[in-house]
Design an enzyme around this catalytic site. Structure first.
Site, short mmCIF file in Angstrom:
data_model
loop_
_atom_site.label_atom_id
_atom_site.label_comp_id
_atom_site.label_asym_id
_atom_site.label_seq_id
_atom_site.Cartn_x
_atom_site.Cartn_y
_atom_site.Cartn_z
CB SER A 265 -38.07 9.04 20.52
OG SER A 265 -37.71 9.34 19.23
CE LYS A 269 -41.14 5.93 16.17
NZ LYS A 269 -41.17 7.24 15.63
CG HIS A 406 -35.54 13.76 19.17
ND1 HIS A 406 -36.87 13.54 18.95
CD2 HIS A 406 -35.00 12.54 19.42
CE1 HIS A 406 -37.12 12.25 19.04
NE2 HIS A 406 -36.00 11.61 19.33
C1 GCU Z 1 -35.03 7.82 14.81
C2 GCU Z 1 -36.31 7.40 14.11
C3 GCU Z 1 -37.54 7.96 14.83
C4 GCU Z 1 -37.49 7.64 16.30
C5 GCU Z 1 -36.19 8.10 16.89
C6 GCU Z 1 -35.97 7.73 18.35
O1 GCU Z 1 -34.84 9.19 14.65
O2 GCU Z 1 -36.24 7.84 12.79
O3 GCU Z 1 -38.71 7.39 14.26
O4 GCU Z 1 -38.59 8.23 16.96
O5 GCU Z 1 -35.11 7.50 16.17
O6 GCU Z 1 -36.55 6.79 18.83
O7 GCU Z 1 -35.14 8.40 18.98
#
Ligand code: GCU
Length: 430
Positions: A265, A269, A406
């Site tokens: 997540s 990135k 997720h």
């Molecule tokens: C939120 C955010 C995402 C990110 C995620 C995470 O949902 O909007 O961009 O990837 O958190 O890091 O769990």
């Protein structure tokens, strides 16, 4: 059993490799002067419109330019690798997982004095003839949550909401082992991989202020926050991963040519950015990284650039906010990050119910990076369509989607090992 060993180890051998990590300082036009591109911009066309036809042009001109572009408009530029990187082995235990592995806890420090330290948890397989390939990546809630081991140091810094066992944003013993199902450490050992991880907040606590973490230690005199093109939190985290790599390449148990970065997540990135910026990283696995990572910014599916900037203003540089209502002006998209990793392998892993991270858009991102892999003479995605859930596809550009939500799970690691095995031959050779 546990040995308390404190070894100061000055990391040499970093000179030229480290200097080469940083793009030259670039100056680009203000956002209002950028021409709109409805589709993902061609990674093989220079900012001034020239085509890139040769590997030399890619390496000497376009790749440095793209690095400069993603820093200038999106993540912000990180400072050069710091001087004075040192590591201290705080604890080792060579009887880990019933004797299959050795645990080391390593403190990594760097200039300037007083800058935060990184507390790396490293677990390496025992009894190998050759140094082990390794996964490196950040964790969300502290090393102590990932293992059933009362000796692992608790983070001493701010912890976010949702940290198991934390009280008033501080880690406590109650959190130990609570996220053991997230990083499949013992399974990695069984498959012949070392794993190195540290809490992302060691480098920068995940909150919208720049008063803590590494940022204040690198501000030019008179500034209280990074400038409009200077590193946000994701760039700082990626820079921190490079500091862990600084250590890993000096550890004789680790093969410096087979270091893979992994992250989930927001930390996925970060994994992709770290691999884009640091060529010592041989393979990248961003998991469900979505907007600002593996999903196209130019998309109406899942999280938008405006949403991510509104909710997490500290992740990117201030200039990125100017794209909120005009993403088509971005002179690159997330396939450019993948292109920066080329020709090294990249796996995008996803979950069917995680539409916020735009799994189909991510498939298109890999596809759009493929011309760079082809120019560099290696295979890319190798498939035309998204695979059915549960099937890993692709050559250097791997794609995987599984049923479910997720999360990072122990099963996800099986795909990570399979993909790394494909590219790190002899990974399991003992
Ligand atoms: C939120 C955010 C995402 C990110 C995620 C995470 O949902 O909007 O961009 O990837 O958190 O890091 O769990």
């Amino acid at each position: 059993m546990n040995r308390l060993a404190t070894i100061m180890l000055v990391i040499a051998s970093l000179g030229s490799a480290r200097r080469a990590l940083h793009a030259a300082e670039h100056e680009f036009p203000p956002v209002s002067q950028l021409s709109p591109h409805a589709n993902l911009p061609d990674p093989l066309r220079m900012f001034d419109g020239r085509r890139v036809d040769t590997t030399e042009q890619w390496r000497d001109e376009r790749r440095p330019e793209l690095k400069g572009l993603v820093e200038f408009y999106m993540y912000g530029a990180a400072p050069p690798a710091p001087h004075g990187v040192q590591s201290r082995i705080e604890r080792t235990d060579d009887a880990y997982f019933g004797g299959k592995a050795t645990k080391k806890e390593v403190t990594i420090s760097f200039d300037p004095k007083g800058a935060p330290e990184i507390h790396l948890l490293l677990i390496v397989p025992n009894g190998r003839k050759r140094p082990a390939p390794a996964f490196v990546g950040l964790n969300f809630h502290g090393n102590h949550t990932l293992v059933d081991d009362p000796t692992v140091a608790l983070p001493a810094v701010w912890m976010p909401n949702g940290t198991p066992g934390a009280v008033d944003h501080r880690a406590t013993d109650a959190g130990r082992g609570k996220e053991i199902g997230v990083w499949n450490l013992e399974g990695s050992i069984d498959r012949g991989y070392a794993v190195a991880t540290f809490y992302c907040g060691d480098v920068d606590p995940d909150k919208p202020d720049f008063s803590d973490g590494v940022h204040p230690h690198y501000l030019p005199a008179g500034q209280t926050k990074p400038g409009p093109h200077s590193w946000g939190t994701i760039a700082a985290w990626a820079w921190g991963i490079s500091r862990a790599v600084d250590y890993l390449v000096t550890d004789e148990a680790i093969d410096p040519r087979r270091i893979a970065v992994v992250g989930h997540s927001r930390l996925g990135k970060t994994a992709l950015l770290a691999a884009a910026m640091d060529e010592r990283i041989a393979l990248a696995i961003p998991l469900q990284a979505g907007c600002g990572g593996t999903a196209p910014s130019r998309s109406t599916v899942g999280e938008s650039v405006r949403q991510i900037n509104d909710h997490f203003p500290h992740w990117f540089c201030d200039t990125f906010k100017e794209f909120n209502e005009q993403v088509e002006r971005l002179p690159f998209d997330q396939h450019s990050l993948v292109a920066l990793v080329a020709p090294r392998p990249v796996l995008f892993a996803n979950a069917v119910e995680d539409q916020w991270a735009n799994p189909a858009g991510q498939f298109a991102v890999l596809r759009a990076a493929e011309p760079v892999y082809r120019l560099l003479g290696v295979g890319g995605q190798g498939v035309e369509r998204m695979p059915e859930p549960g099937r890993l596809v692709g050559d250097r550009l791997g794609y995987f989607i599984r049923p479910g939500k997720h999360s990072m799970t122990r099963q996800d690691w099986e795909v990570f090992w399979d993909f790394a095995d494909q590219h790190f031959q002899e990974a399991n050779e003992k």
